[in-house]
Design a protein around this motif. Structure first.
Motif, PDB file in Angstrom:
ATOM      1  N   GLN A  85       0.716  -1.209   0.128  1.00 30.10           N
ATOM      2  CA  GLN A  85      -0.010   0.130  -0.046  1.00 30.10           C
ATOM      3  C   GLN A  85       1.155   1.226   0.127  1.00 30.10           C
ATOM      4  OE1 GLN A  85      -2.156  -0.147   3.372  1.00 30.10           O
ATOM      5  NE2 GLN A  85      -0.570   0.724   4.814  1.00 30.10           N
ATOM      6  N   THR A  86       0.249   2.504  -0.319  1.00 36.90           N
ATOM      7  CA  THR A  86       1.058   3.702  -0.260  1.00 36.90           C
ATOM      8  C   THR A  86       1.356   3.972   1.303  1.00 36.90           C
ATOM      9  OG1 THR A  86      -0.287   4.319  -2.306  1.00 36.90           O
ATOM     10  CG2 THR A  86       0.948   6.186  -0.964  1.00 36.90           C
ATOM     11  N   SER A  87       2.785   4.119   1.318  1.00 36.30           N
ATOM     12  CA  SER A  87       3.150   4.399   2.965  1.00 36.30           C
ATOM     13  C   SER A  87       2.857   5.858   3.078  1.00 36.30           C
ATOM     14  CB  SER A  87       4.649   4.161   2.899  1.00 36.30           C
ATOM     15  OG  SER A  87       5.322   4.911   2.153  1.00 36.30           O
ATOM     16  N   PRO A  88       3.158   6.328   4.438  1.00 34.03           N
ATOM     17  CA  PRO A  88       2.900   7.873   4.826  1.00 34.03           C
ATOM     18  C   PRO A  88       3.810   8.709   4.072  1.00 34.03           C
ATOM     19  CG  PRO A  88       2.631   6.238   6.800  1.00 34.03           C
ATOM     20  CD  PRO A  88       3.010   5.471   5.804  1.00 34.03           C
ATOM     21  N   THR A  89       4.846   8.133   3.893  1.00 30.05           N
ATOM     22  CA  THR A  89       6.025   8.914   3.301  1.00 30.05           C
ATOM     23  C   THR A  89       5.929   9.230   1.537  1.00 30.05           C
ATOM     24  OG1 THR A  89       7.508   7.046   2.858  1.00 30.05           O
ATOM     25  CG2 THR A  89       7.851   8.425   4.764  1.00 30.05           C
ATOM     26  N   GLY A  90       4.735   8.478   1.001  1.00 30.82           N
ATOM     27  CA  GLY A  90       4.431   8.545  -0.283  1.00 30.82           C
ATOM     28  C   GLY A  90       4.889   7.488  -1.210  1.00 30.82           C
ATOM     29  N   GLY A  91       5.747   6.607  -0.815  1.00 28.50           N
ATOM     30  CA  GLY A  91       6.358   5.466  -1.455  1.00 28.50           C
ATOM     31  C   GLY A  91       5.302   4.248  -1.561  1.00 28.50           C
ATOM     32  N   VAL A  92       5.971   2.863  -1.701  1.00 29.38           N
ATOM     33  CA  VAL A  92       5.148   2.002  -1.544  1.00 29.38           C
ATOM     34  C   VAL A  92       5.811   1.078  -0.504  1.00 29.38           C
ATOM     35  CG1 VAL A  92       4.409  -0.249  -2.868  1.00 29.38           C
ATOM     36  CG2 VAL A  92       4.318   1.987  -4.006  1.00 29.38           C
ATOM     37  N   THR A  93       4.851   0.575   0.122  1.00 30.07           N
ATOM     38  CA  THR A  93       5.528  -0.388   1.306  1.00 30.07           C
ATOM     39  C   THR A  93       6.085  -1.733   0.710  1.00 30.07           C
ATOM     40  OG1 THR A  93       3.410  -1.431   1.967  1.00 30.07           O
ATOM     41  CG2 THR A  93       3.922   0.487   3.005  1.00 30.07           C
ATOM     42  N   ASP A  94       6.937  -2.383   1.710  1.00 30.44           N
ATOM     43  CA  ASP A  94       7.323  -3.732   1.051  1.00 30.44           C
ATOM     44  C   ASP A  94       6.357  -4.863   1.292  1.00 30.44           C
ATOM     45  OD1 ASP A  94       9.909  -2.518   0.641  1.00 30.44           O
ATOM     46  OD2 ASP A  94      10.760  -2.740   2.821  1.00 30.44           O
ATOM     47  N   PRO A  95       6.173  -5.544   0.332  1.00 28.86           N
ATOM     48  CA  PRO A  95       5.403  -6.994   0.405  1.00 28.86           C
ATOM     49  C   PRO A  95       5.914  -7.579   1.999  1.00 28.86           C
ATOM     50  CG  PRO A  95       6.282  -6.496  -1.781  1.00 28.86           C
ATOM     51  CD  PRO A  95       7.067  -5.775  -1.081  1.00 28.86           C
ATOM     52  N   VAL A  96       7.032  -7.984   1.890  1.00 25.55           N
ATOM     53  CA  VAL A  96       7.676  -8.844   2.984  1.00 25.55           C
ATOM     54  C   VAL A  96       8.601  -7.725   3.869  1.00 25.55           C
ATOM     55  CG1 VAL A  96       8.852 -10.766   3.751  1.00 25.55           C
ATOM     56  CG2 VAL A  96       7.311 -10.767   1.777  1.00 25.55           C
ATOM     57  N   HIS A  97       8.443  -7.886   4.978  1.00 27.02           N
ATOM     58  CA  HIS A  97       9.269  -6.947   5.993  1.00 27.02           C
ATOM     59  C   HIS A  97      10.469  -7.659   6.005  1.00 27.02           C
ATOM     60  CE1 HIS A  97       6.093  -4.256   7.379  1.00 27.02           C
ATOM     61  NE2 HIS A  97       5.244  -5.286   7.324  1.00 27.02           N
ATOM     62  N   GLY A  98      11.585  -7.215   5.409  1.00 24.21           N
ATOM     63  CA  GLY A  98      12.879  -7.671   5.354  1.00 24.21           C
ATOM     64  C   GLY A  98      13.571  -7.756   6.614  1.00 24.21           C
ATOM     65  N   TYR A  99      13.368  -7.085   7.747  1.00 18.35           N
ATOM     66  CA  TYR A  99      13.963  -7.222   8.987  1.00 18.35           C
ATOM     67  C   TYR A  99      13.176  -8.091   9.861  1.00 18.35           C
ATOM     68  CZ  TYR A  99      10.224  -4.451  10.920  1.00 18.35           C
ATOM     69  OH  TYR A  99       9.079  -3.653  11.089  1.00 18.35           O
ATOM     70  N   LEU A 100      11.945  -8.189   9.737  1.00 23.08           N
ATOM     71  CA  LEU A 100      10.994  -8.934  10.625  1.00 23.08           C
ATOM     72  C   LEU A 100      11.191 -10.339  10.123  1.00 23.08           C
ATOM     73  CD1 LEU A 100       9.077  -8.953  12.970  1.00 23.08           C
ATOM     74  CD2 LEU A 100       7.354  -8.721  11.367  1.00 23.08           C
ATOM     75  N   ALA A 101      11.119 -10.820   8.988  1.00 22.04           N
ATOM     76  CA  ALA A 101      11.194 -12.351   8.639  1.00 22.04           C
ATOM     77  C   ALA A 101      12.495 -13.137   8.994  1.00 22.04           C
ATOM     78  CB  ALA A 101      11.004 -12.460   7.052  1.00 22.04           C
ATOM     79  N   PRO A 102      13.805 -12.438   8.997  1.00 17.05           N
ATOM     80  CA  PRO A 102      14.955 -12.852   9.445  1.00 17.05           C
ATOM     81  C   PRO A 102      14.834 -13.116  11.103  1.00 17.05           C
ATOM     82  CG  PRO A 102      15.638 -11.437   7.876  1.00 17.05           C
ATOM     83  CD  PRO A 102      14.074 -11.047   8.187  1.00 17.05           C
ATOM     84  N   VAL A 103      14.231 -12.104  11.646  1.00 14.87           N
ATOM     85  CA  VAL A 103      14.236 -12.292  13.283  1.00 14.87           C
ATOM     86  C   VAL A 103      13.286 -13.383  13.572  1.00 14.87           C
ATOM     87  CG1 VAL A 103      13.049 -11.017  15.380  1.00 14.87           C
ATOM     88  CG2 VAL A 103      14.549  -9.700  13.630  1.00 14.87           C
ATOM     89  N   ILE A 104      12.031 -13.750  12.790  1.00 14.51           N
ATOM     90  CA  ILE A 104      11.200 -14.770  13.199  1.00 14.51           C
ATOM     91  C   ILE A 104      11.963 -15.961  12.866  1.00 14.51           C
ATOM     92  CG2 ILE A 104       9.212 -15.972  12.519  1.00 14.51           C
ATOM     93  CD1 ILE A 104       8.038 -13.142  11.829  1.00 14.51           C
ATOM     94  N   ALA A 105      12.699 -16.032  11.795  1.00 16.47           N
ATOM     95  CA  ALA A 105      13.465 -17.369  11.488  1.00 16.47           C
ATOM     96  C   ALA A 105      14.486 -17.513  12.375  1.00 16.47           C
ATOM     97  CB  ALA A 105      13.967 -17.389  10.117  1.00 16.47           C
ATOM     98  N   TYR A 106      15.122 -16.587  12.972  1.00 18.62           N
ATOM     99  CA  TYR A 106      16.196 -16.902  14.078  1.00 18.62           C
ATOM    100  C   TYR A 106      15.621 -17.232  15.392  1.00 18.62           C
ATOM    101  CZ  TYR A 106      19.426 -15.497  17.599  1.00 18.62           C
ATOM    102  OH  TYR A 106      20.054 -15.494  18.825  1.00 18.62           O
ATOM    103  N   MET A 107      14.637 -16.552  15.767  1.00 13.08           N
ATOM    104  CA  MET A 107      13.845 -16.941  17.014  1.00 13.08           C
ATOM    105  C   MET A 107      13.266 -18.450  16.931  1.00 13.08           C
ATOM    106  SD  MET A 107      12.431 -13.644  18.642  1.00 13.08           S
ATOM    107  CE  MET A 107      11.279 -13.129  17.385  1.00 13.08           C
ATOM    108  N   THR A 108      12.662 -18.693  15.881  1.00 11.46           N
ATOM    109  CA  THR A 108      12.177 -20.226  15.906  1.00 11.46           C
ATOM    110  C   THR A 108      13.298 -21.203  15.589  1.00 11.46           C
ATOM    111  OG1 THR A 108      10.363 -19.294  14.411  1.00 11.46           O
ATOM    112  CG2 THR A 108      10.626 -21.637  14.180  1.00 11.46           C
TER     113      THR A 108
END
Length: 866
Positions: free
Chosen positions: A147-170
């Motif tokens: 979706q359109t982010s508050p800064t005017g760009g397009v948000t990432d489809p996948v959170h590049g920082y959150l998926a690695p954290v979830i993979a690490y903790m799992t």
């Protein structure tokens, strides 16, 4: 004896503990591949596919859901949203690092390495997913994940920082520790709330991110293996001291080969104490318990009427199951080891402590000691269990112990059942018949069983006397015996052939006498083969039971709910249905009927009728005996009906073999005739495909050299032959199949070669069959205004026919349509002509002949011709 793992030492009060672990205590692998991780990997992939499918096909619903969630989160105070974002950013960094420090302090650095590897892979998958969504994904998926982010760009489809954290903790196993699990979920929920409120993501993006991290983590764990936490013998000694025993030594008692065959039955130790009799201890850990997971899962899904234990029990459930069966067996009056203690050995293993039984397994008992009294004792133990509706479920030779007094003791009760049904109890009887028959012979096994349980109970088990109802160890033993029996039969036949040749003495004679000698030699070989055939153990047991109860049911009970071939056919049929529907949606049947040239349709019908005559010729050409031509044609028409209930390559062979047997030809010769026909048909098919392929490649070229396509195909075939010849497993597989094929076909071919007229009819029928099908396809193409060269149509038909014969679906449904449409389009035929032409061709060759095929099948069945 040296100490292992530093187990020798002193404790308070000056008391010395020897703590030796002797016997076969192999080194445990550092890492293990858990089936549960593979299952979670599969579930994660399915979850990602479902989320993307929902986003793609329910765009309106997902858009409304995102709008509702956005409105709900938008009402949150901005101060709370900012605080949540700040706290989430700090926690996402602190929590993984804190857990890593805690693990490093406890010298568990392997888990941290696993987590880092999973995080790197998850980051790579996230980047790949972002690229796919931005470049090639459907618009509906892109709208659901961005979706359109508050800064005017397009948000990432996948959170590049959150998926690695979830993979690490799992991957590091935080979810298995309650406090860290709470911290992990708090971080995830806080971050999801912050990015949703601030408009930097969508709900579907959060779900895909979590699933990617989770899936990559379990995929990594299964690929590299999880650290092995299985307890050693020293852990066992320490656990025994915790429950009040004073162990001195522990010795592994099971044979390594036996442990490898049954890895899910636990590790068995004999433990000596400082005072008192020794103990028998069984250790069950999570890795051993998971062994055979997929086999048990398939059994649970595929078998009907049989209560299977859970495919993957918890350790506590496994402990409680075995303890319950041990107490129930003793209460029923059976000889079973007395359970005196149970305990956990850490988070991943349990132990069960029994009174020591000085005994050896039935498999290890010498044959001369297997008296009728001992066999009767085994049946008496099963009788005691069945009197209380208890099923053992694993009555193999290693589950029956023979003590010093010759008494039988039942062990390995963990797989049993209480309040078992009749079917399961009868399976125990069938299994014990096989177990005792393997050691003492079918006659003694049946006689002692009848003496204890009575003839009715033994007779009722006959429908369960089939490999599917037996344990894996028994099935493997029976297969080995079958291979040895086949080898003996082959040696006997070869010996008979040698003796027959020596009896002739190499005397020369005229052609007539030589022909008579060959026929006499063939007859002698057939008689030797019949005399060399031995009954297998199951057949011997059935014969012994029928001598006592002639009216006993012998038809095997249907135990399978789902057969592997049924599952494959279902999947292939679903794919075929999808393919056909997608093709038919573009066809207007009204225009189809109007545009069709009915003269060519009539020609297609005529050529299709001719195929049945040609098929009858191709079969009778390899049958030296006299068989009616009219009935043979009807049998080929009946094959059109059989094709719908069995794969094409299987149904036709079975029907023709049955037809020839009913026509008075011996079973072995009938199978050989059909095999010879199939072998010549395969050779003819390959030669025609190569020939027409060469013609197709040169017909548009001014040179006489073959096209690059033909050269590429020949080189590919040569490479495949070299690969098969180079890989021992493939070479053995192909040579075994070819040897079994030629063993029966070659002698039959010698008979056919003595009648050149028959051979010409067979080969002519094959060529006519191929030509009639090619002309039928050509007529279907011309019926809709299309035109291709006969060579191109021949290549298209021969390729599609090969795929249809190999496909597991009835009649090759799906595979043939896919191949015909694709190859016709590739050959230059417009798609709007290829699709209706294929539809008409399949209508002529598969669907319209069903009714005449059923009528022919019914007629021949009533006349007992098939």
């Amino acid at each position: 004896m040296p100490c292992h793992d530093g187990g020798c030492g002193h404790e308070g009060g000056g008391e010395v503990h020897i703590d030796k672990v002797s016997g076969d205590e192999p080194l445990l692998p550092a890492r293990v591949h858990r089936p549960a991780d593979l299952v979670r990997l599969f579930l994660g992939i399915v979850g990602i596919a479902l989320v993307l499918a929902l986003a793609a096909f329910a765009h309106g619903t997902t858009a409304g859901l995102e709008k509702d969630i956005g409105e709900s989160t938008g009402r949150a105070p901005q101060l709370l949203a900012n605080f949540a974002g700040l706290a989430a950013n700090i926690a996402i960094f602190i929590v993984p690092v804190a857990f890593a420090i805690e693990r490093l302090i406890k010298r568990d650095g392997l888990r941290i390495a696993d987590g880092v590897l999973a995080a790197v892979l998850a980051h790579g998958v996230s980047l790949a997913t972002d690229l796919w969504v931005a470049k090639t994904a459907p618009v509906s998926i892109r709208d659901a994940l961005t979706q359109t982010s508050p800064t005017g760009g397009v948000t990432d489809p996948v959170h590049g920082y959150l998926a690695p954290v979830i993979a690490y903790m799992t991957a590091v196993g935080m979810s298995r520790r309650p406090r860290w699990r709470v911290a992990m979920w708090a971080v995830l929920l806080l971050d999801a709330f912050a990015v949703l409120v601030n408009g930097y993501t969508t709900p579907f993006s959060i779900m895909v991110t979590v699933l990617i991290g989770w899936t990559v983590a379990y995929g990594t764990l299964y690929a590299v293996g999880s650290p092995n936490v299985r307890p050693t013998g020293q852990h066992l000694l320490a656990g025994l001291r915790r429950v009040g025993f004073k162990p001195v030594t522990a010795m592994r008692t099971e044979d390594p080969a036996e442990a490898e065959q049954s890895p899910d039955r636990g590790r068995h130790y004999t433990v000596t104490l400082e005072d008192g009799p020794p103990l028998d201890v069984t250790v069950v850990d999570r890795e051993q318990q998971a062994q055979g997971f997929f086999y048990r899962l398939w059994q649970r899904l595929a078998l009907r009427g049989i209560t299977q234990r859970r495919s993957l029990q918890s350790l506590r459930q496994a402990l409680e199951q075995e303890a319950l069966l041990a107490y129930a067996a003793i209460a029923a009056g059976a000889n079973a080891p007395k359970l005196i203690a149970t305990s956990e050995l850490g988070p991943d293993a349990v132990m069960l402590v029994y009174e020591h039984v000085g005994a050896r397994t039935l498999d290890a008992t010498p044959t001369e000691e297997l008296t009728d009294e001992l066999l009767t004792g085994a049946w008496q133990q099963v009788q005691a269990l069945q009197s209380r509706r208890i099923a053992h479920r694993r009555l193999d030779g290693d589950a029956l112990l023979v003590d010093r007094s010759g008494n039988v003791v039942l062990t390995d009760l963990r797989g049993g059942e209480i309040a078992a049904g009749d079917l399961v109890l009868r399976m125990d009887v069938a299994q014990l018949l096989v177990t005792l028959g393997l050691r003492a012979g079918a006659e003694r096994a049946v006689a002692t069983g009848v003496a204890v349980l009575g003839p009715d109970a033994i007779a009722d088990s006959l429908p369960l006397l089939q490999p599917l109802a037996l344990t894996r160890i028994s099935r493997a033993t029976l297969r080995q015996l079958a291979r040895e029996r086949a080898q003996r039969e082959r040696e006997n036949v070869l010996e008979a052939a040698r003796l027959a040749k020596e009896a002739r003495g190499g005397e020369a004679g005229d052609r007539k006498s030589l022909k008579a000698e060959r026929q006499a030699e063939k007859k002698a070989l057939d008689e030797a083969l019949e005399g060399a055939r031995e009954e297998d153990l199951l057949a011997q047991i059935r014969r012994q039971v029928l001598l006592i109860r002639p009216q006993a049911p012998i038809e095997p009970a249907r135990l399978e709910r789902i057969r592997p071939r049924t599952a494959i056919s279902f999947v292939a049929g679903a794919f075929a249905a999808y393919f056909l529907l997608s093709q038919l949606t573009h066809i207007k049947f009204g225009d189809l009927v109007d545009k069709a040239d009915w003269a060519w349709v009539a020609m297609a019908v005529a050529f299709q009728i001719l195929t049945y005559v040609a098929a009858a010729m191709s079969l009778l050409g390899f049958v030296p005996e006299k068989v009616g031509f009219g009935r043979t044609v009807l049998a080929q028409v009946a094959g059109s009906f059989v094709k719908l209930v069995a794969p094409a390559a299987v149904g036709g062979v079975a029907l023709n073999t049955r037809f020839l047997q009913r026509a008075g030809i011996r079973p072995g010769l009938a199978v050989a005739s059909v095999g010879a026909s199939q072998l010549f048909g395969l050779a003819c098919h390959i030669m025609l495909l190569l020939s027409f392929g060469y013609v197709t490649g040169t017909e548009r070229s001014s040179s006489l050299g073959p096209s690059r396509t033909v050269i590429g195909g020949l080189l590919t075939a040569a490479v495949l032959v070299l690969v098969v010849a180079a890989v021992p497993v493939l070479r053995k597989f192909v040579s075994t199949r070819l040897r079994s094929l030629f063993a029966g076909v070659v002698p039959r071919m010698l008979d056919v070669l003595q009648r050149p007229q028959k051979l010409c009819i067979g080969i002519g029928g094959m060529l006519l069959l191929t030509a009639a099908n090619i002309m039928c396809l050509d007529a279907a193409i011309r019926a809709f205004g299309g035109e291709l060269s006969y060579a191109s149509i021949a290549v298209v038909y021969l390729t599609a026919n090969a795929l249809g014969s190999a496909a597991p679906t009835p009649g090759g449904v799906g595979a043939v349509e896919f191949a015909l449409t694709g190859t016709l389009t590739f050959a230059g035929l417009p798609a709007e002509v290829a699709a209706p032409a294929v539809l008409l061709f399949r209508l002529m060759t598969l669907w319209l002949p069903v009714l005449p095929g059923w009528l022919s099948f019914t007629h021949l069945t009533r006349r007992e011709a098939i």
